[in-house]
Design a protein around this motif. Structure first.
Motif, short mmCIF file in Angstrom:
data_model
loop_
_atom_site.label_atom_id
_atom_site.label_comp_id
_atom_site.label_asym_id
_atom_site.label_seq_id
_atom_site.Cartn_x
_atom_site.Cartn_y
_atom_site.Cartn_z
N VAL A 106 5.39 1.93 3.93
CA VAL A 106 4.43 0.89 3.52
C VAL A 106 3.26 0.85 4.52
CG1 VAL A 106 4.12 -1.63 3.29
CG2 VAL A 106 6.05 -0.49 2.15
N LYS A 107 3.56 0.95 5.81
CA LYS A 107 2.49 0.95 6.81
C LYS A 107 1.64 2.21 6.69
CE LYS A 107 4.64 -2.03 10.28
NZ LYS A 107 5.45 -2.05 11.51
N HIS A 108 2.30 3.33 6.37
CA HIS A 108 1.61 4.61 6.19
C HIS A 108 0.59 4.52 5.05
CE1 HIS A 108 1.44 9.00 6.74
NE2 HIS A 108 1.30 9.07 5.43
N HIS A 109 0.93 3.73 4.03
CA HIS A 109 0.05 3.55 2.86
C HIS A 109 -0.52 2.13 2.81
CE1 HIS A 109 1.14 7.42 1.13
NE2 HIS A 109 2.39 7.14 1.39
N GLU A 110 -0.86 1.60 3.97
CA GLU A 110 -1.31 0.21 4.07
C GLU A 110 -2.41 -0.12 3.07
OE1 GLU A 110 -3.06 -2.96 7.38
OE2 GLU A 110 -2.30 -1.03 8.04
N GLU A 111 -3.38 0.78 2.93
CA GLU A 111 -4.52 0.56 2.04
C GLU A 111 -4.06 0.25 0.60
OE1 GLU A 111 -8.10 3.33 0.67
OE2 GLU A 111 -7.72 3.47 2.84
N ARG A 112 -3.07 1.02 0.14
CA ARG A 112 -2.54 0.83 -1.23
C ARG A 112 -1.96 -0.57 -1.42
NH1 ARG A 112 3.14 3.53 -3.22
NH2 ARG A 112 3.45 2.15 -4.98
N PHE A 113 -1.23 -1.05 -0.42
CA PHE A 113 -0.56 -2.35 -0.56
C PHE A 113 -1.50 -3.52 -0.31
CE2 PHE A 113 2.81 0.75 0.11
CZ PHE A 113 3.52 0.53 -1.07
N VAL A 114 -2.50 -3.31 0.53
CA VAL A 114 -3.53 -4.34 0.72
C VAL A 114 -4.30 -4.48 -0.60
CG1 VAL A 114 -5.67 -4.92 1.95
CG2 VAL A 114 -3.69 -4.05 3.22
N LYS A 115 -4.54 -3.34 -1.25
CA LYS A 115 -5.22 -3.34 -2.56
C LYS A 115 -4.40 -4.15 -3.58
CE LYS A 115 -7.22 -0.17 -5.92
NZ LYS A 115 -7.23 1.18 -6.48
N PHE A 116 -3.06 -4.04 -3.49
CA PHE A 116 -2.21 -4.82 -4.39
C PHE A 116 -2.48 -6.32 -4.22
CE2 PHE A 116 1.52 -7.49 -4.93
CZ PHE A 116 1.81 -7.27 -6.27
N PHE A 117 -2.56 -6.78 -2.97
CA PHE A 117 -2.85 -8.21 -2.72
C PHE A 117 -4.24 -8.59 -3.24
CE2 PHE A 117 0.61 -7.76 0.40
CZ PHE A 117 1.32 -8.92 0.13
N ASN A 118 -5.17 -7.64 -3.17
CA ASN A 118 -6.53 -7.91 -3.66
C ASN A 118 -6.64 -7.93 -5.18
OD1 ASN A 118 -7.88 -8.23 -1.17
ND2 ASN A 118 -7.98 -6.02 -0.89
N GLU A 119 -5.79 -7.17 -5.84
CA GLU A 119 -5.95 -6.98 -7.29
C GLU A 119 -4.83 -7.57 -8.13
OE1 GLU A 119 -6.55 -2.78 -7.93
OE2 GLU A 119 -8.47 -2.80 -6.85
N ALA A 120 -3.79 -8.12 -7.52
CA ALA A 120 -2.66 -8.68 -8.28
C ALA A 120 -3.19 -9.73 -9.26
CB ALA A 120 -1.65 -9.30 -7.33
N HIS A 121 -2.59 -9.75 -10.46
CA HIS A 121 -3.08 -10.63 -11.52
C HIS A 121 -1.90 -11.27 -12.26
CE1 HIS A 121 -1.86 -7.42 -14.26
NE2 HIS A 121 -2.43 -6.59 -13.40
#
Length: 197
Positions: A103-118
């Motif tokens: 998850v830390k390795h792909h931090e950008e992907r998961f931060v994007k999830f928090f930004n785009e969750a609907h």
């Protein structure tokens, strides 16, 4: 949540959970017939799998190995996809730590999830599927992201103080999805009935 009808992407990398030099302990064949096995978790969709290492290679626990097409240095081939209950006790113990690394390795992907969750339904928001996030925290995240996208886990924690360790919240959700084959909504994993060949 994956788009229906779209062929799932194959894992290209996996994280080593356990190395079983004498194969799976549940394999009833005589020892001389069994080959060394690696239990691992995929890097993107967290597919649990057994890998056959190349002869003479002993993988390090928590290392990231290439399992995609073409020349593989460490892994000969992916043997099969497995369920959480097929994991050795060593693999089950390592899984949360390895997931956190991924998850830390792909931090950008998961931060994007928090930004785009609907919202998924009129009563349920994607953020509420994360362990420990109720309506109050969900609204705090939504209100804060209206001011601008979150840039990192640290930024998210700084701006939404009740969100102590976003990476652990993600890891706990992935674990829930891996442990329950019949979970209704999948945010980060792929259901077992898709083949991983």
């Amino acid at each position: 949540m994956n788009a229906k009808g779209k062929r799932p992407e194959r894992e290209e990398y996996a994280w080593v959970l356990d190395y079983l030099p004498y194969g799976n302990p549940n394999d009833k064949r005589p020892t001389y017939q069994k080959k060394p096995l690696v239990q691992a978790v995929g890097d993107k969709q967290f597919v649990l799998m057994e890998l056959i290492p190349k002869e003479g290679y002993t993988p390090e626990i928590q290392s990231r190995v290439y399992i995609g097409e073409g020349d593989r240095k460490e892994i000969d081939h992916v043997k099969r996809r497995i369920r959480f209950n097929d994991l050795s006790s060593g693999s089950q113990l390592e899984l949360p730590f390895v997931l956190e690394q991924s998850v830390k390795h792909h931090e950008e992907r998961f931060v994007k999830f928090f930004n785009e969750a609907h919202p998924i339904t009129t009563r349920l928001h994607m953020l509420e599927l994360l362990p420990g996030i109720g309506k109050k925290l969900m609204w705090a995240i939504i209100d804060e992201r209206k001011k601008g996208d979150f840039k990192s886990f640290a930024d998210l924690h700084e701006r939404v103080s009740a969100m102590h360790t976003p990476e652990k919240v993600i890891v706990n959700r992935i674990l829930e999805e891996l442990k329950d084959d019949n979970i209704k909504y999948r945010l980060f994993t792929r259901p077992i009935h898709h083949r991983q060949d």
